[in-house]
Structure formats: structure tokens, C-alpha cells
Design a protein around this motif. Sequence first.
Motif, PDB file in Angstrom:
ATOM      1  N   SER A  34       1.236  -0.882   0.095  1.00 30.71           N
ATOM      2  CA  SER A  34       0.086   0.064  -0.090  1.00 30.71           C
ATOM      3  C   SER A  34       1.089   1.395  -0.048  1.00 30.71           C
ATOM      4  O   SER A  34       1.643   1.498   0.055  1.00 30.71           O
ATOM      5  CB  SER A  34      -1.034  -0.115   1.517  1.00 30.71           C
ATOM      6  N   THR A  35       0.464   2.127  -0.659  1.00 24.30           N
ATOM      7  CA  THR A  35       0.676   3.601  -0.809  1.00 24.30           C
ATOM      8  C   THR A  35       0.664   4.498   0.248  1.00 24.30           C
ATOM      9  O   THR A  35       0.886   6.049   0.510  1.00 24.30           O
ATOM     10  CB  THR A  35       0.712   4.166  -2.367  1.00 24.30           C
ATOM     11  N   VAL A  36      -0.699   3.972   1.353  1.00 23.36           N
ATOM     12  CA  VAL A  36      -1.443   5.049   2.240  1.00 23.36           C
ATOM     13  C   VAL A  36      -0.328   5.739   2.845  1.00 23.36           C
ATOM     14  O   VAL A  36       0.539   5.179   3.375  1.00 23.36           O
ATOM     15  CB  VAL A  36      -2.300   4.575   3.119  1.00 23.36           C
ATOM     16  N   PHE A  37      -0.002   7.013   3.390  1.00 25.79           N
ATOM     17  CA  PHE A  37       0.530   8.018   4.006  1.00 25.79           C
ATOM     18  C   PHE A  37      -0.021   7.258   5.372  1.00 25.79           C
ATOM     19  O   PHE A  37      -0.727   7.840   6.531  1.00 25.79           O
ATOM     20  CB  PHE A  37       0.165   9.485   3.628  1.00 25.79           C
ATOM     21  N   GLY A  38       0.829   8.002   5.671  1.00 27.42           N
ATOM     22  CA  GLY A  38       0.825   7.831   7.390  1.00 27.42           C
ATOM     23  C   GLY A  38       1.022   6.983   7.997  1.00 27.42           C
ATOM     24  O   GLY A  38       0.641   6.692   9.528  1.00 27.42           O
ATOM     25  N   ALA A  39       1.142   5.650   8.094  1.00 29.09           N
ATOM     26  CA  ALA A  39       0.737   4.586   8.313  1.00 29.09           C
ATOM     27  C   ALA A  39       1.933   3.920   9.529  1.00 29.09           C
ATOM     28  O   ALA A  39       3.081   4.549   9.455  1.00 29.09           O
ATOM     29  CB  ALA A  39       0.838   2.572   7.787  1.00 29.09           C
ATOM     30  N   PRO A  40       2.253   3.236  10.892  1.00 31.56           N
ATOM     31  CA  PRO A  40       2.849   2.708  11.312  1.00 31.56           C
ATOM     32  C   PRO A  40       4.615   2.371  10.712  1.00 31.56           C
ATOM     33  O   PRO A  40       3.754   2.300   9.329  1.00 31.56           O
ATOM     34  CB  PRO A  40       2.550   2.319  12.405  1.00 31.56           C
ATOM     35  N   PRO A  41       5.771   3.353  11.286  1.00 31.45           N
ATOM     36  CA  PRO A  41       6.932   2.416   9.860  1.00 31.45           C
ATOM     37  C   PRO A  41       7.291   2.037   9.160  1.00 31.45           C
ATOM     38  O   PRO A  41       6.636   0.473  10.255  1.00 31.45           O
ATOM     39  CB  PRO A  41       7.881   3.323  11.340  1.00 31.45           C
ATOM     40  N   ASN A  42       7.669   1.075   8.633  1.00 34.86           N
ATOM     41  CA  ASN A  42       7.128  -0.677   8.093  1.00 34.86           C
ATOM     42  C   ASN A  42       6.612  -1.516   8.605  1.00 34.86           C
ATOM     43  O   ASN A  42       6.976  -2.238   8.462  1.00 34.86           O
ATOM     44  CB  ASN A  42       9.313  -0.467   9.222  1.00 34.86           C
ATOM     45  N   THR A  43       5.183  -0.901   8.172  1.00 35.05           N
ATOM     46  CA  THR A  43       4.542  -1.854   8.293  1.00 35.05           C
ATOM     47  C   THR A  43       3.450  -2.211   6.581  1.00 35.05           C
ATOM     48  O   THR A  43       3.228  -3.161   6.384  1.00 35.05           O
ATOM     49  CB  THR A  43       3.303  -1.465   8.368  1.00 35.05           C
ATOM     50  N   HIS A  44       4.171  -1.083   5.980  1.00 38.07           N
ATOM     51  CA  HIS A  44       4.035  -1.100   4.457  1.00 38.07           C
ATOM     52  C   HIS A  44       4.882  -1.426   3.264  1.00 38.07           C
ATOM     53  O   HIS A  44       5.988  -0.735   2.628  1.00 38.07           O
ATOM     54  CB  HIS A  44       3.588   0.038   2.847  1.00 38.07           C
ATOM     55  N   GLU A 128      10.167   6.857 -11.320  1.00 34.79           N
ATOM     56  CA  GLU A 128      11.154   5.891 -11.682  1.00 34.79           C
ATOM     57  C   GLU A 128       9.997   5.571  -9.437  1.00 34.79           C
ATOM     58  O   GLU A 128       9.664   5.461  -9.630  1.00 34.79           O
ATOM     59  CB  GLU A 128      12.531   6.586 -11.119  1.00 34.79           C
ATOM     60  N   GLU A 129      11.118   4.998  -7.987  1.00 31.69           N
ATOM     61  CA  GLU A 129      10.500   4.404  -7.125  1.00 31.69           C
ATOM     62  C   GLU A 129      10.751   5.558  -6.620  1.00 31.69           C
ATOM     63  O   GLU A 129      12.706   6.149  -6.217  1.00 31.69           O
ATOM     64  CB  GLU A 129      10.963   2.915  -7.257  1.00 31.69           C
ATOM     65  N   ASP A 130      10.276   5.858  -5.389  1.00 29.85           N
ATOM     66  CA  ASP A 130      10.096   6.296  -4.177  1.00 29.85           C
ATOM     67  C   ASP A 130      11.499   6.044  -3.329  1.00 29.85           C
ATOM     68  O   ASP A 130      11.333   4.915  -3.433  1.00 29.85           O
ATOM     69  CB  ASP A 130       9.602   7.508  -3.610  1.00 29.85           C
ATOM     70  N   THR A 131      12.214   6.016  -2.614  1.00 33.98           N
ATOM     71  CA  THR A 131      13.358   5.998  -1.091  1.00 33.98           C
ATOM     72  C   THR A 131      12.806   5.848   0.047  1.00 33.98           C
ATOM     73  O   THR A 131      11.352   6.563   0.206  1.00 33.98           O
ATOM     74  CB  THR A 131      14.603   6.689  -1.484  1.00 33.98           C
ATOM     75  N   GLY A 132      12.725   4.650   0.850  1.00 34.79           N
ATOM     76  CA  GLY A 132      12.571   4.882   2.351  1.00 34.79           C
ATOM     77  C   GLY A 132      12.591   6.704   2.816  1.00 34.79           C
ATOM     78  O   GLY A 132      13.405   7.468   2.286  1.00 34.79           O
ATOM     79  N   LYS A 133      12.211   6.556   3.937  1.00 36.10           N
ATOM     80  CA  LYS A 133      12.770   7.850   5.023  1.00 36.10           C
ATOM     81  C   LYS A 133      13.347   7.661   6.035  1.00 36.10           C
ATOM     82  O   LYS A 133      13.059   6.819   6.753  1.00 36.10           O
ATOM     83  CB  LYS A 133      11.205   8.312   5.068  1.00 36.10           C
ATOM     84  N   ASP A 153      12.610   4.395   8.135  1.00 38.83           N
ATOM     85  CA  ASP A 153      11.249   3.968   7.809  1.00 38.83           C
ATOM     86  C   ASP A 153      10.695   3.493   6.327  1.00 38.83           C
ATOM     87  O   ASP A 153      11.021   4.182   5.346  1.00 38.83           O
ATOM     88  CB  ASP A 153      10.229   4.467   7.868  1.00 38.83           C
ATOM     89  N   TYR A 154      10.873   2.199   5.789  1.00 33.64           N
ATOM     90  CA  TYR A 154      10.374   1.562   4.036  1.00 33.64           C
ATOM     91  C   TYR A 154       8.675   2.282   3.513  1.00 33.64           C
ATOM     92  O   TYR A 154       8.611   1.275   2.529  1.00 33.64           O
ATOM     93  CB  TYR A 154      11.778   0.227   4.409  1.00 33.64           C
ATOM     94  N   ASN A 155       8.522   2.323   4.426  1.00 34.04           N
ATOM     95  CA  ASN A 155       6.754   2.511   3.952  1.00 34.04           C
ATOM     96  C   ASN A 155       6.977   3.326   2.334  1.00 34.04           C
ATOM     97  O   ASN A 155       6.208   3.300   1.746  1.00 34.04           O
ATOM     98  CB  ASN A 155       5.884   3.383   4.864  1.00 34.04           C
ATOM     99  N   ARG A 156       8.053   4.362   2.418  1.00 23.63           N
ATOM    100  CA  ARG A 156       7.837   5.212   1.163  1.00 23.63           C
ATOM    101  C   ARG A 156       8.832   4.483   0.059  1.00 23.63           C
ATOM    102  O   ARG A 156       8.807   4.647  -1.264  1.00 23.63           O
ATOM    103  CB  ARG A 156       8.373   6.592   2.083  1.00 23.63           C
TER     104      ARG A 156
END
Length: 489
Positions: A34-44, A128-133, A153-156
Amino acid sequence: MSVLDDVLATWEPVIGMETHVELGTASKMFCGCSTVFGAPPNTHVCPVCLGLPGSLPVANEAAIRYTVMIGLALNCSIAPWCRFARKNYFYPDMPKNYQISQYDEPLCVDGWIEIDGERIGIERVHLEEDTGKSLHVGGATGRIHGADYSLVDYNRAGIPLVEIVTRPDIHSAEAARAYVTELRDILRTLGASDVKMEEGSLRCDVNVSLRPRGSSVLGTRAEVKNVNSLRSVERAVRHEVGRQAARLEAGERIVQETRHFHENTGTTTEGRSKEEAQDYRYFPEPDLVPIAPDPAWVASLRDGLPELPSVRRSRLVGSLGLASSDVDAMTRAGVLDLVIETVALGASAAEARNWWLGDLQARANAASVDAGDLGVTPAHVARVCALVAAGDLSATMAKAVFDGVISTGSDPDAVIAERGLKQVSEEGALGAAVDDAIAANPDIAAKVRDGKVAAAGALVGAVMKAMRGQANAATVNRLVLERLGVADG
Ligand code: ADP
Ligand code: MG
Ligand code: ZN
């Protein structure tokens, strides 16, 4: 003349923008996370976006579709065939140690965007693909230097990211801001991204160099990162122009480097020296098939594009009866939609324009916010316009109403009730006040009767004063002239 004006008399700013946009797809670029913003870190995250050995990427079709739509909206040619490339570098926010990007074979090339009648070239639009944060904890600045430790955080990581690169065709801070404003409007219209600069879904790198006016040779550029709002785009360019001019005039060279913009001070500080493409050891991505967009599919996307902001503006110029320069100014100020809504709620286009581009814009500038963030809504403006048109508020009172709306958050009617802001237009009440003023100023009244009509102004003033500014001045003026037997006009 300001210092910057002096600089601009000698030096021409040359600006090129690189804009990264997170696409609004439901899942990531090469996996189903999922790309949803604001999830707990490293859950997506999953093996693909964590770069675990043996995992294989699969391209997200929706992301390719959005990228082609963006290319078409920006008047680009769509490549009949292109590939992804690996951009190799080591940094903790990129778990594979390379980013899947596009290099010499981007999806869209050679477009343009028109800003206030000038074309800005679009060099490329690629996917391209985004990096983690990374989050740097401890230390004063939130940057890696001086931090106690860093979290990532690799969600992004792996969210589809489009990069839009202009040619160095922009020549002022205002035009740079106007470019991002227009691009953001286009992306929003396409539904390709939520374009929230504050959440990082639209991020700009601003490349700035100077050259002597009249020269056609490019100077050495600095690339400013961390520019996270429209206002920052403008401020970052201003600061760089001043800084670079001071160096050049002191006989120093500009160093090609990335620089970091600081929101709190409006200044930039040096970052890393700029790497060259060769440092990234780009090579074609072997785990993904090339993209060859079917021309019929591209044509159907072109046919299905929504009405773009520039087209909408020309249509509004016709239907609102405003000058196209006004509509452009509203776009720049970010108030076009507010004006349209205000008109839809019953205000005249001219009145809506005057408020949003005039008084409210001045207040917004003074407070360093956007006019849309003052707390004044189109409904408020439409209500005030209606009261002014009905003669219930004078222009001065209307401003006082907005003072109240902004400071208390109440709506205009509440402010009017609370502050007793009501213009008296009712002729009975005004007539009595006019009679009083004439009786109290017989000399002036005599002059007016003798034809010195200009003297009537003093009587109108006396009535206004007696009624503490709440009389309808036009009605008072007419009544004074009527009482003294002089024809109006
Ligand atoms: P990089 O990835 O090295 O930053 P890109 O080609 O992606 O290189 O982007 C370069 C950006 O800088 C483009 O927007 C381009 O227009 C701009 N640019 C290139 N040369 C200059 C210059 N001398 N002055 C200002 N901007 C420049
Ligand atoms: Mg760059
Ligand atoms: Zn994943």
C-alpha cells in the motif's frame, strides 16, 4: 531599488526545476504494498520493496498510465519503447543499494508548459521509485550531522515517483513559483497525485545559476534541495541569486554542488558536491521488461485527458468577463477557485476579484500565508458582497467585517451583529440627520443653494460623523442635494 534589483540589473538568473511527484496509485511501483501515507513505520513493506534477495519487481500499470498522461499534458513525445535503469548508490534509505529509475530512455521527452505566455521546455518525464525516509534523532537540526542515531522507514520505499525536468528556461523567482503552481494544478487535474508539498508528495529541486545579462552561455549551477512549499521555491531562488551574485562580484567561482534550503532562515547552506551520472553506474534493469506503449492506447489516453488548467482559464476569461491577466494573477495567487466559488455563490466577478486579489491578498501577504488560509471562505466573501450591494455595508465596514472574521473565526453576520456594523440606508433616519446637519451649518447650506455644489461634501461629512460612519454615503449625498434644491449629478 532593493539590493536584489541591483543584482538583477547585472545578472540574469537561469533556473531549471526537477520536480518529483508521488503518484496516487493504490500500490507501489514494483510490488503490491500500500502507498497510504502516515501508517506506522515499516508496516507497508514486502520482500520486493525491502530488496530481499530473490525477489523480483513487476511494473505497476497504473503508474505507467499516469506518467504517459502527465507527458501528454506537458506536450511531450511519448517514447515508443523505453526501459528502466538501475541507479546504483549506497544509502540506508534505499535497501536494494540501487534505485530503479529511467536514465537515457525516459518515457516522455521534449515537451513544454506555458506560463504567462512564455514557454518553459520540459526535457523529460520519467518514472522511478521513491526511497525510504530517514529520521535523524538527537542533534539540533534533524539532519544526519550531529544526530545521535538514525531510523529508517521503508513505507515510502518503492512508491511510484515521476520526475519532471525542465530545461533551464526560467528566469525569475516568481516564474519558478508560477511554474510549480501550474504543474501542481495540472497534476491535480489529471488526478495523478495528491500534490501535497507538505507531505512530500510533490518535491522540488531548484537549480540556479547566474550569467551576465546579454550572455547566452550557462553559468555554473547550484542545486537547492528541501524546498517544500511554493513560497520556499521563490525564497530559495532569491537567496541563491543574492548569494551567487555576491560571490561572482567578489571574483569567486560558483561551486557546482547541492545546497540545503532552510525554511526558518530562508537561506541555503552547502551540501554535498554534485555527483556525476557516471558515479551512479547506470545500466539497464535486467529484471523488468522494456515498456512499449501501444500508440492506440496512448491516443486513447490523449483523448481522455480532462480539461487542463490553461484551457479552463481561457474558458473562464470568456464566461466571467475578466481580463486574462486577472485570471493569470488569480492562478498565481492560488485564488482562482476561490473566486469561481465566490461568483457561484452570487457575487459579481469584479467584486470577487477585487476582494481576493486586493484586500484579502494584501492581508495574506502581510501574514505570509496563502489567501485561502486566512480563514475567509468564498461564502464569507459572497455574503459581504451581497451586503455591500444592498447598501447594508460600506466598503470600509466590509473591511472591518473581514478583520473580525479573521481574528475571531466567526462568520460575517456574527461579526456584524457583535460590532454593530450596519450601514443605515433607510431614508427616514438619514433624512433627519441631514436636516440636523443643514440646520447646524447654515453658511455651508447657503453656498450649496447658490450653486457651489462641491461644498455639499462638508454636509455629507457632518452627517457621516454624526452617524459614526454608518450612514450610506451615496444616499446622504443625494438627500443633501435634494434638500437644498440642487439636482444630483
Ligand atoms: P542532475 O540529476 O544532475 O541534477 P538533471 O539533468 O536531472 O541533472 O537536471 C538538471 C536540471 O538543472 C535541469 O532542470 C536543467 O534545466 C537545470 N540546469 C542545467 N544547467 C543549468 C544551469 N547552468 N543553470 C541553471 N539550471 C541548470
Ligand atoms: Mg538533480
Ligand atoms: Zn512491497
